[in-house]
Scaffold this motif. Structure first.
Motif, short mmCIF file in Angstrom:
data_model
loop_
_atom_site.label_atom_id
_atom_site.label_comp_id
_atom_site.label_asym_id
_atom_site.label_seq_id
_atom_site.Cartn_x
_atom_site.Cartn_y
_atom_site.Cartn_z
N HIS A 133 -6.58 -2.72 -2.11
CA HIS A 133 -5.25 -3.81 -1.68
C HIS A 133 -4.04 -2.79 -2.09
O HIS A 133 -3.01 -2.93 -1.25
CB HIS A 133 -5.40 -5.01 -2.51
N LYS A 137 -1.00 -2.04 0.76
CA LYS A 137 0.22 -2.62 0.42
C LYS A 137 1.36 -1.34 0.74
O LYS A 137 2.22 -1.32 1.24
CB LYS A 137 0.35 -3.20 -1.05
N ALA A 140 1.53 -0.55 4.40
CA ALA A 140 2.47 -1.58 5.06
C ALA A 140 3.59 -1.31 4.81
O ALA A 140 4.55 -1.10 5.77
CB ALA A 140 1.92 -2.89 4.63
N GLU A 141 3.96 -0.98 3.78
CA GLU A 141 5.48 -0.51 3.42
C GLU A 141 5.99 0.81 4.13
O GLU A 141 7.01 1.01 4.68
CB GLU A 141 5.70 -0.15 1.81
N THR A 146 3.95 -6.33 7.30
CA THR A 146 3.84 -7.08 5.94
C THR A 146 2.32 -6.94 5.52
O THR A 146 1.37 -6.32 6.35
CB THR A 146 4.09 -8.71 6.44
N GLU A 147 2.32 -7.22 4.31
CA GLU A 147 0.92 -6.80 3.63
C GLU A 147 -0.25 -7.73 4.51
O GLU A 147 -1.25 -7.24 4.61
CB GLU A 147 0.73 -7.32 2.00
N GLN A 151 -3.50 -6.43 6.63
CA GLN A 151 -4.86 -6.94 6.15
C GLN A 151 -5.43 -7.53 7.39
O GLN A 151 -6.74 -7.74 7.35
CB GLN A 151 -4.66 -8.29 4.93
#
Length: 347
Positions: A133, A137, A140-141, A146-147, A151
């Motif tokens: 995860h 994250k 995504a950044e 967005t996270e 996902q």
């Protein structure tokens, strides 16, 4: 102490190996249960994972350990580290319209190639974890997503090549197969000794001095007719010393014994000494060595006195003079004989 010694040696040989059946049977049952519980077949023989099988489906169908071919892998820029350094490099690829994360070993990806056209690997399907995860994250950044958005595009399962440790698996299965074969061999031999006691080691030791079957019959007849001396598990007849204990059996012609001595063992728990036991050591011709463990001093003293009286050539007591004399009589044993004597002592 039994009043009737008819076939007493044979009965004790059978009883000894019936008791010894327990350990290999229990061990094999445990191995079989663990094999099925932990799906060790899958670990030993990874399934071939085709493109049309989703990772989640393979994971839920106990196909976590698999072999597959992946194409067009891109390096994410992230790695996995442990105390030894970098253990893997994270890549992503599209597989059957599903974006998946793949953790490759440093050697497979040459420590972080930007892209890999095709790779064949054996790995393990892993369910998403905290580190996974954290990876999503960070990705995504990097992508300004967005996270939750990333996902929804990336599978919740990933393939890890380093987590399928071929060396550890090889060692594991070598130990399992080695000990399993040993347990099966013991099981077969014990059953054979139960049905044919003359084939047991204590009877085959008699082959050094003659026909094992005839010598066993003679020892049985002498013990059944009139034992000269009897303790709890040691006997002396006209021509034989006989042991029938829970630790093993022995039959030795008295005229072949050359050295006897006792050795004491202090049994203690931490600083508390709770008992002393004595082991009778017997050396006979042809490099035959017998130990009769965990006896009381009076029994062993009686046996040693009687043997010394029955055969005046027997050396009594452990000392350097007797050891050198026995070595002079026996000669230095060959390495093979030393190895067999060591195994007998340990088993």
């Amino acid at each position: 102490m039994p009043e009737n010694y008819d076939h007493y040696i044979t009965k004790n040989i059978k009883a000894l190996y019936k008791r010894r059946l327990f350990s290999p049977i229990v061990y094999l049952i445990i191995v079989i249960v663990l094999w099925h519980v932990f799906s060790l077949t899958d670990l030993l023989f990874p399934v071939h994972l085709t493109d049309d099988v989703p990772l989640e489906s393979a994971y839920r169908n106990d196909a976590a350990n698999m072999h597959t071919t992946l194409t067009d892998l891109k390096f994410t820029g992230y790695t996995r580290s442990n105390f030894a350094g970098t253990s893997g490099y994270y890549y992503y690829t599209i597989r059957n319209d599903e974006c998946i994360i793949v953790l490759l070993s440093p050697s497979t990806c040459e420590e972080g190639l930007p892209s890999i056209d095709e790779v064949k690997l054996t790995g393990k399907i892993k369910k998403s974890s905290e580190s996974f995860h954290a990876l999503l994250k960070n990705m995504a950044e990097d992508l300004s997503w967005t996270e939750s958005g990333i996902q929804s595009k990336v599978s919740g399962y990933y393939i890890s090549e380093p987590d399928y440790n071929r060396t550890i698996n090889t060692i594991l299965f070598t130990v399992i197969f080695g000990t399993g074969i040993y347990a099966i061999l013991c099981l077969v031999l014990y059953i054979l000794f139960i049905f044919f006691p003359v084939l047991s080691p204590c009877c085959q030791d008699l082959a050094l001095f003659g026909n094992p079957k005839k010598l066993l019959e003679q020892a049985e007849e002498e013990l059944a007719t009139l034992p000269q001396l009897a303790t709890e598990d040691m006997f002396i007849t006209e021509h034989y010393f006989i042991e029938t204990s829970i630790y093993g059996n022995a039959i030795i012609p008295i005229d072949q014994i050359i050295w006897i001595y006792k050795y004491s063992t202090l049994h203690k728990f931490f600083w508390y000494h709770f008992s002393i036991s004595y082991t009778l050591h017997i050396s006979a011709n042809r490099h035959l060595y017998i130990q009769c463990p965990k006896n009381i001093k009076s029994d062993i003293d009686g046996i040693m006195d009687y043997l010394a009286e029955a055969n005046h050539n027997i050396l009594v007591g452990f000392n350097e003079k007797n050891r050198l004399e026995v070595q002079k009589i026996q000669g230095t044993p060959m390495n093979f004989e030393k190895f067999i004597a060591f195994l007998k002592k340990r088993i």
